[in-house]
Design an enzyme around this catalytic site. Structure first.
Site, PDB file in Angstrom:
ATOM      1  N   GLY A  81       0.774  -1.230   0.000  1.00 28.06           N
ATOM      2  CA  GLY A  81       0.000   0.000   0.000  1.00 28.06           C
ATOM      3  C   GLY A  81       0.804   1.278   0.000  1.00 28.06           C
ATOM      4  N   ARG A 118       2.353  -1.934  -5.689  1.00 26.02           N
ATOM      5  CA  ARG A 118       2.284  -0.790  -6.597  1.00 26.02           C
ATOM      6  C   ARG A 118       3.612  -0.011  -6.622  1.00 26.02           C
ATOM      7  NH1 ARG A 118      -2.474   2.878  -6.688  1.00 26.02           N
ATOM      8  NH2 ARG A 118      -3.218   1.510  -5.056  1.00 26.02           N
ATOM      9  N   ARG A 154      -8.720   2.542 -13.797  1.00 27.13           N
ATOM     10  CA  ARG A 154      -8.463   3.342 -12.585  1.00 27.13           C
ATOM     11  C   ARG A 154      -9.120   4.735 -12.601  1.00 27.13           C
ATOM     12  NH1 ARG A 154      -4.334   4.873 -10.212  1.00 27.13           N
ATOM     13  NH2 ARG A 154      -4.954   4.215  -8.149  1.00 27.13           N
ATOM     14  N   CYS A 184     -19.631   2.560 -24.512  1.00 30.09           N
ATOM     15  CA  CYS A 184     -20.962   3.125 -24.286  1.00 30.09           C
ATOM     16  C   CYS A 184     -21.248   3.392 -22.803  1.00 30.09           C
ATOM     17  CB  CYS A 184     -22.000   2.148 -24.830  1.00 30.09           C
ATOM     18  SG  CYS A 184     -21.873   0.528 -24.037  1.00 30.09           S
TER      19      CYS A 184
HETATM   20  C1  LIG Z   1      -2.575  -8.075   1.368  1.00 31.78           C
HETATM   21  C2  LIG Z   1      -2.076  -7.113   0.337  1.00 31.78           C
HETATM   22  N1  LIG Z   1      -0.750  -6.917   0.198  1.00 31.78           N
HETATM   23  C3  LIG Z   1      -0.265  -6.052  -0.720  1.00 31.78           C
HETATM   24  C4  LIG Z   1      -1.102  -5.353  -1.557  1.00 31.78           C
HETATM   25  C5  LIG Z   1      -0.492  -4.415  -2.546  1.00 31.78           C
HETATM   26  O1  LIG Z   1      -0.887  -3.115  -2.314  1.00 31.78           O
HETATM   27  P1  LIG Z   1      -0.274  -1.957  -3.174  1.00 31.78           P
HETATM   28  O2  LIG Z   1      -0.281  -2.386  -4.592  1.00 31.78           O
HETATM   29  O3  LIG Z   1      -1.180  -0.801  -2.911  1.00 31.78           O
HETATM   30  O4  LIG Z   1       1.134  -1.755  -2.672  1.00 31.78           O
HETATM   31  C6  LIG Z   1      -2.494  -5.518  -1.461  1.00 31.78           C
HETATM   32  C7  LIG Z   1      -3.413  -4.758  -2.324  1.00 31.78           C
HETATM   33  O5  LIG Z   1      -4.488  -4.386  -1.960  1.00 31.78           O
HETATM   34  C8  LIG Z   1      -2.985  -6.427  -0.491  1.00 31.78           C
HETATM   35  O6  LIG Z   1      -4.309  -6.617  -0.346  1.00 31.78           O
END
Ligand SMILES: Cc1ncc(COP(=O)(O)O)c(C=O)c1O
Length: 263
Positions: A81, A118, A154, A184
């Protein structure tokens, strides 16, 4: 509601005040060993303070679990995250993240795991899309491109901002446009009311930061075969996934019944 995962009212995880009881149940199972605790507080978090607070809470649980006589914990997983810079966000550095979580985990004598999905790939990906048409309607300028919400969801799904650049260089006038796909749905947009250099049909635009939650969230909605994926390494590239064809879309479908089953 889309990116917060750590609140009590979401579907995820075990509520804080139930963790020690769950740990006791695990410890009582001869086939299970409780080796770690994991948290995941959300996605695209651009401040490391919540990671610090979350780690401190995890350590509170470690203390409580150890006080209950369970001494098998080896590591804490502080989740994923970690936010990235899509536009003007201030993405935390890996060092700031480490400073926020490592001392407490080390002091507890535990190993550290993290899952920064991410952070590793978002800005490694670019979506290329061609301008199909221009349209002026209702006092608005629309740039209609050949990528739709099925290719990259997104902006529509999270109202996410992704910078868009024309590939062709050169000075041109700026204008405020909405970059929309050919599907559409009024939610089929890549950018709304965005200041961009003036672009013409036939030009290619790059939508930046599409390496995470890009292709994997794509669909074939509107019977649209998905684009190829190309890996670029310096001045060389290879096609890592072929462009889909109509045959790919209908593979596995049966138009006429060969066998009717009785329910
Ligand atoms: C358990 C868990 N780990 C890692 C991630 C990766 O999160 P991010 O791509 O936001 O770093 C997620 C994504 O929701 C997740 O649910």
């Amino acid at each position: 509601p889309y990116t917060k995962t750590g609140e009590k009212t979401t579907k995820f995880g075990v509520p804080f005040d139930e963790v020690v009881n769950v740990a006791r149940r695990i410890a009582a199972e001869p086939r299970l060993v409780l080796r770690g605790l994991a948290m995941h507080i959300g996605s695209q978090i651009t401040d490391v303070a919540p990671y610090h607070r979350g780690t401190v809470k995890l350590i509170e649980l470690v203390t409580a679990i150890r006080a209950a006589g369970i001494n098998t914990l080896e590591a804490l997983d502080v989740g994923g995250g970690l936010g990235v810079r899509y536009h003007n966000e201030k993405a935390p550095s890996p060092k700031a993240f480490a400073d926020a979580v490592v001392p407490a985990v080390q002091a507890a004598g535990l190993g550290l795991l993290c899952e920064p999905g991410r952070y590793l790939v978002a800005n490694a990906g670019v979506l290329l899309t061609r301008v199909l048409y221009r349209k002026h309607a209702g006092g608005k300028e629309f740039v209609i491109v050949d990528a739709g919400m099925n290719d990259f969801v997104r902006p529509s799904h999270y109202n996410a901002h992704h910078d868009i650049l024309p590939l062709r260089d050169g000075k041109r006038e700026q204008e405020t446009v909405s970059v929309v796909g050919p599907i559409c749905e009024s939610g089929d947009f890549l950018a709304l009311d965005r200041k961009l250099p003036s672009v013409a049909p036939g030009e290619v635009l790059a939508v930046l930061g599409t390496g995470a939650y890009g292709f994997v969230m794509s669909s074939t909605y509107n019977q649209r075969p998905r684009p190829p994926e190309v890996v670029v390494d310096g001045d060389r590239y290879y096609v890592a996934r072929q462009r889909e064809t109509l045959d790919d879309l209908v593979r596995g479908e049966t138009a006429e019944p060969t066998t009717w089953y009785r329910a």
